[in-house]
Write a protein that holds these residues in place. Sequence first.
Motif, PDB file in Angstrom:
ATOM      1  N   TRP A  17      -4.498   6.825   0.006  1.00  0.00           N
ATOM      2  CA  TRP A  17      -3.848   5.525  -0.107  1.00  0.00           C
ATOM      3  C   TRP A  17      -4.348   4.801  -1.349  1.00  0.00           C
ATOM      4  O   TRP A  17      -5.438   5.055  -1.838  1.00  0.00           O
ATOM      5  CB  TRP A  17      -4.068   4.662   1.136  1.00  0.00           C
ATOM      6  CG  TRP A  17      -5.474   4.139   1.330  1.00  0.00           C
ATOM      7  CD1 TRP A  17      -6.448   4.698   2.099  1.00  0.00           C
ATOM      8  CD2 TRP A  17      -6.047   2.946   0.763  1.00  0.00           C
ATOM      9  NE1 TRP A  17      -7.603   3.957   2.040  1.00  0.00           N
ATOM     10  CE2 TRP A  17      -7.383   2.871   1.233  1.00  0.00           C
ATOM     11  CE3 TRP A  17      -5.581   1.951  -0.094  1.00  0.00           C
ATOM     12  CZ2 TRP A  17      -8.240   1.827   0.866  1.00  0.00           C
ATOM     13  CZ3 TRP A  17      -6.447   0.904  -0.460  1.00  0.00           C
ATOM     14  CH2 TRP A  17      -7.753   0.854   0.029  1.00  0.00           C
ATOM     15  N   CYS A  71      -5.030  12.714   3.569  1.00  0.00           N
ATOM     16  CA  CYS A  71      -4.231  11.499   3.417  1.00  0.00           C
ATOM     17  C   CYS A  71      -4.868  10.642   2.329  1.00  0.00           C
ATOM     18  O   CYS A  71      -6.097  10.515   2.256  1.00  0.00           O
ATOM     19  CB  CYS A  71      -4.173  10.739   4.742  1.00  0.00           C
ATOM     20  SG  CYS A  71      -2.942   9.418   4.776  1.00  0.00           S
ATOM     21  N   TYR A  89       0.843  -1.190   0.000  1.00  0.00           N
ATOM     22  CA  TYR A  89       0.000   0.000   0.000  1.00  0.00           C
ATOM     23  C   TYR A  89       0.882   1.244   0.000  1.00  0.00           C
ATOM     24  O   TYR A  89       1.896   1.307   0.705  1.00  0.00           O
ATOM     25  CB  TYR A  89      -0.887   0.043   1.244  1.00  0.00           C
ATOM     26  CG  TYR A  89      -1.864  -1.102   1.365  1.00  0.00           C
ATOM     27  CD1 TYR A  89      -3.169  -0.979   0.908  1.00  0.00           C
ATOM     28  CD2 TYR A  89      -1.484  -2.304   1.949  1.00  0.00           C
ATOM     29  CE1 TYR A  89      -4.082  -2.019   1.023  1.00  0.00           C
ATOM     30  CE2 TYR A  89      -2.371  -3.356   2.065  1.00  0.00           C
ATOM     31  CZ  TYR A  89      -3.679  -3.209   1.611  1.00  0.00           C
ATOM     32  OH  TYR A  89      -4.567  -4.249   1.720  1.00  0.00           O
ATOM     33  N   THR A 142      -6.392  -0.586   5.702  1.00  0.00           N
ATOM     34  CA  THR A 142      -7.232   0.412   5.039  1.00  0.00           C
ATOM     35  C   THR A 142      -8.255   1.031   5.988  1.00  0.00           C
ATOM     36  O   THR A 142      -9.141   1.758   5.554  1.00  0.00           O
ATOM     37  CB  THR A 142      -7.970  -0.219   3.851  1.00  0.00           C
ATOM     38  OG1 THR A 142      -8.812  -1.277   4.309  1.00  0.00           O
ATOM     39  CG2 THR A 142      -6.971  -0.773   2.845  1.00  0.00           C
ATOM     40  N   TYR A 173       0.764   5.301   0.852  1.00  0.00           N
ATOM     41  CA  TYR A 173       0.043   6.373   1.534  1.00  0.00           C
ATOM     42  C   TYR A 173       0.835   7.666   1.329  1.00  0.00           C
ATOM     43  O   TYR A 173       2.063   7.654   1.289  1.00  0.00           O
ATOM     44  CB  TYR A 173      -0.079   6.104   3.035  1.00  0.00           C
ATOM     45  CG  TYR A 173      -0.658   4.768   3.411  1.00  0.00           C
ATOM     46  CD1 TYR A 173      -1.977   4.648   3.861  1.00  0.00           C
ATOM     47  CD2 TYR A 173       0.116   3.612   3.350  1.00  0.00           C
ATOM     48  CE1 TYR A 173      -2.498   3.416   4.229  1.00  0.00           C
ATOM     49  CE2 TYR A 173      -0.405   2.375   3.702  1.00  0.00           C
ATOM     50  CZ  TYR A 173      -1.705   2.281   4.141  1.00  0.00           C
ATOM     51  OH  TYR A 173      -2.221   1.056   4.495  1.00  0.00           O
TER      52      TYR A 173
END
Length: 322
Positions: free
Chosen positions: A188, A186, A178, A246, A180
């Motif tokens: 992702w 933010c 992932y 997540t 970010y």
Amino acid sequence: MKATLLTVLLGLLTAVGLRAQNPIIRDVFTADPAPLVYHDTLFLYTGHDTASVQETNYKMPDWRVYSTTDMVHWKDYGTRLSVRTFAWATGDAYAAQCVYRNGKFYWFVATFQRNADPNNKAGNRGAAIGVAVSARPTGPFRDAIGKPLISNDMTLDQKHGWDDIDPTVFIDDDKQAYLYWGNGSCRWMKLKDNMTELAGPITVFRPKNYIEGPWVYKRKKLYYLVYASAGTKPEMIGYCTAPTATGPWTYQGIIQGNVPNSGTTHPGIVDYKGKSYFFYHNGSLPSGGNFRRSVCVDYMYYNPDGTIKPIVQTTQGVAPVK
């Protein structure tokens, strides 16, 4: 008896002298630390502040690499990656992180696209995230894809052009990676196994008091999102926890207050040889400041429920490990 006492005293003085002094890098100004443990060595990837004392903005031309095996003595590899490595890039070298996967090291960086206007969101203008690759943790690194992995036209929730900065990458237990990142919000998204292609849509969220500089990791069964948050300077370090990579993310509070002589701070967290370490930067070196920052490291401790205890900022630093 006197000889024995003298030996003990000398031993104690030696032990005290071996403690790492914060900031840990003292001959150049460094910022935005990102630790990586590979085999028996901790590698530290940093930004590089070169602004003069009189300048009132950042000047960050490149990224540097250091390593240690005892948390006290640091080997300096110098500059190992530059904005010039990316033909499409220009401007400053913002926060970055290097991760290891499948025999290669992937250095995710933030900078600006050439001919970009940071106040204009049109086209591909503004901050962007690139990725460099190497077979060794210290390079040489090359641009892995010849273009930005994330360009500014892909994220339109923020109106300013420097929102696509500060990438961090987390690889979960199922090997899913992932990415970010973000300033103001933010974001992702999943990465493909090759670490150089996106594997899904961008998800945008806003943790409480979030500003920038996310760092994501997992400890036991809990996922952590640590970030530079609104404070009094303005930045402090806050964090959230979640049951998955997540979310959903639950705000847990501030773990680090303001740092000396710098309005920004930036987290980098790692476990190494049985202890947890919290890397950050401040402006405490002589002639240091907001645009002349220096990397520090202190211990990190957890409560029985997995929440993080407040970070105690020290000048003596951490003790050596074998």
